[in-house]
Design a protein around this motif. Structure first.
Motif, short mmCIF file in Angstrom:
data_model
loop_
_atom_site.label_atom_id
_atom_site.label_comp_id
_atom_site.label_asym_id
_atom_site.label_seq_id
_atom_site.Cartn_x
_atom_site.Cartn_y
_atom_site.Cartn_z
N HIS A 26 29.60 -11.48 -11.93
CA HIS A 26 28.34 -12.17 -12.28
C HIS A 26 27.39 -11.55 -13.11
O HIS A 26 26.74 -12.05 -13.96
N ASP A 30 30.31 -19.19 -11.71
CA ASP A 30 30.77 -19.86 -10.52
C ASP A 30 32.47 -19.75 -10.23
O ASP A 30 32.89 -19.79 -9.10
N HIS A 31 33.06 -19.33 -11.11
CA HIS A 31 34.60 -18.90 -11.27
C HIS A 31 34.68 -17.50 -11.09
O HIS A 31 36.00 -17.23 -11.21
N LEU A 56 21.35 -28.55 -13.52
CA LEU A 56 20.85 -28.23 -14.54
C LEU A 56 20.30 -29.35 -15.45
O LEU A 56 21.11 -30.14 -15.78
N PRO A 90 31.69 -23.00 -6.91
CA PRO A 90 30.30 -23.37 -7.47
C PRO A 90 29.23 -23.51 -6.64
O PRO A 90 29.59 -23.93 -5.50
N GLY A 112 26.61 -25.39 -7.16
CA GLY A 112 26.04 -26.75 -7.06
C GLY A 112 24.76 -26.81 -7.41
O GLY A 112 24.10 -27.92 -7.23
N GLY A 122 24.04 -23.46 -19.59
CA GLY A 122 25.27 -24.07 -19.23
C GLY A 122 26.26 -22.69 -18.91
O GLY A 122 27.23 -22.83 -18.12
N ARG A 123 25.99 -21.71 -19.90
CA ARG A 123 26.87 -20.55 -19.61
C ARG A 123 26.89 -20.10 -18.12
O ARG A 123 27.70 -19.39 -17.71
N LEU A 124 25.70 -20.27 -17.47
CA LEU A 124 25.58 -19.69 -15.81
C LEU A 124 26.50 -20.29 -15.30
O LEU A 124 27.14 -19.76 -14.03
N SER A 125 27.18 -21.36 -15.58
CA SER A 125 28.35 -22.04 -14.49
C SER A 125 29.66 -21.27 -14.67
O SER A 125 30.44 -21.17 -13.83
N ASP A 126 29.75 -20.22 -15.90
CA ASP A 126 30.82 -19.32 -15.83
C ASP A 126 30.81 -18.46 -14.66
O ASP A 126 31.95 -18.05 -14.25
#
Length: 101
Positions: A59, A52-53, A33, A28, A30, A46-50
Motif C-alpha cells: 500500500h 485494494d488488490h 470516490l 477492496p 469499498g 482512482g489509482r488508490l483502488s490499486d
C-alpha cells in the motif's frame, strides 16, 4: 550425573495458532470516490483502488505515488499560465462637438 535442561516451552495461549496464522487476502475497502471535476486529480484518486488488490506492505508505494501526484497537481495550480495577449484597446469615441465649421 548429567544435567539436562528441559527445552523452554511457549506458554502463551494460542502459541500453536500463531504459527498457523495466515493473513487475510487483499480485499477492496469499498470507499466510494466522488469525482472532483479535475481529470488529473480524479485519475490519481482512482489509482488508490490499486491498493485494494495488494497486501498491506504494498500500500505504501501506491499512497506515496498518489501523494506525489496530488502535490504536483496542486503546484501546477500556482504556476503562472500565459493568458491571451491583449490586443489594442478600444478606440475612444470621437465627439462631434469638437469640430468647428
Amino acid at each position: 550425573m548429567d544435567d539436562v535442561m528441559p527445552e523452554p516451552q511457549d506458554t502463551r495461549a494460542g502459541a500453536d495458532e500463531d504459527a498457523a496464522f495466515e493473513p487475510a487476502a487483499p480485499a477492496p475497502m469499498g470507499v466510494p470516490l466522488t469525482p472532483t471535476g479535475h481529470p488529473g486529480v480524479d485519475a490519481l484518486l482512482g489509482r488508490l483502488s490499486d491498493a485494494d488488490h495488494l497486501p498491506a506492505d504494498g500500500h505504501l508505494e501506491v499512497y506515496e505515488d498518489v501523494h506525489r501526484g496530488l502535490r504536483s497537481e496542486l503546484t501546477s495550480l500556482d504556476a503562472v499560465r500565459p493568458g491571451p495577449t491583449p490586443g489594442p484597446g478600444p478606440t475612444p469615441p470621437t465627439s462631434s462637438y469638437n469640430h468647428r465649421s
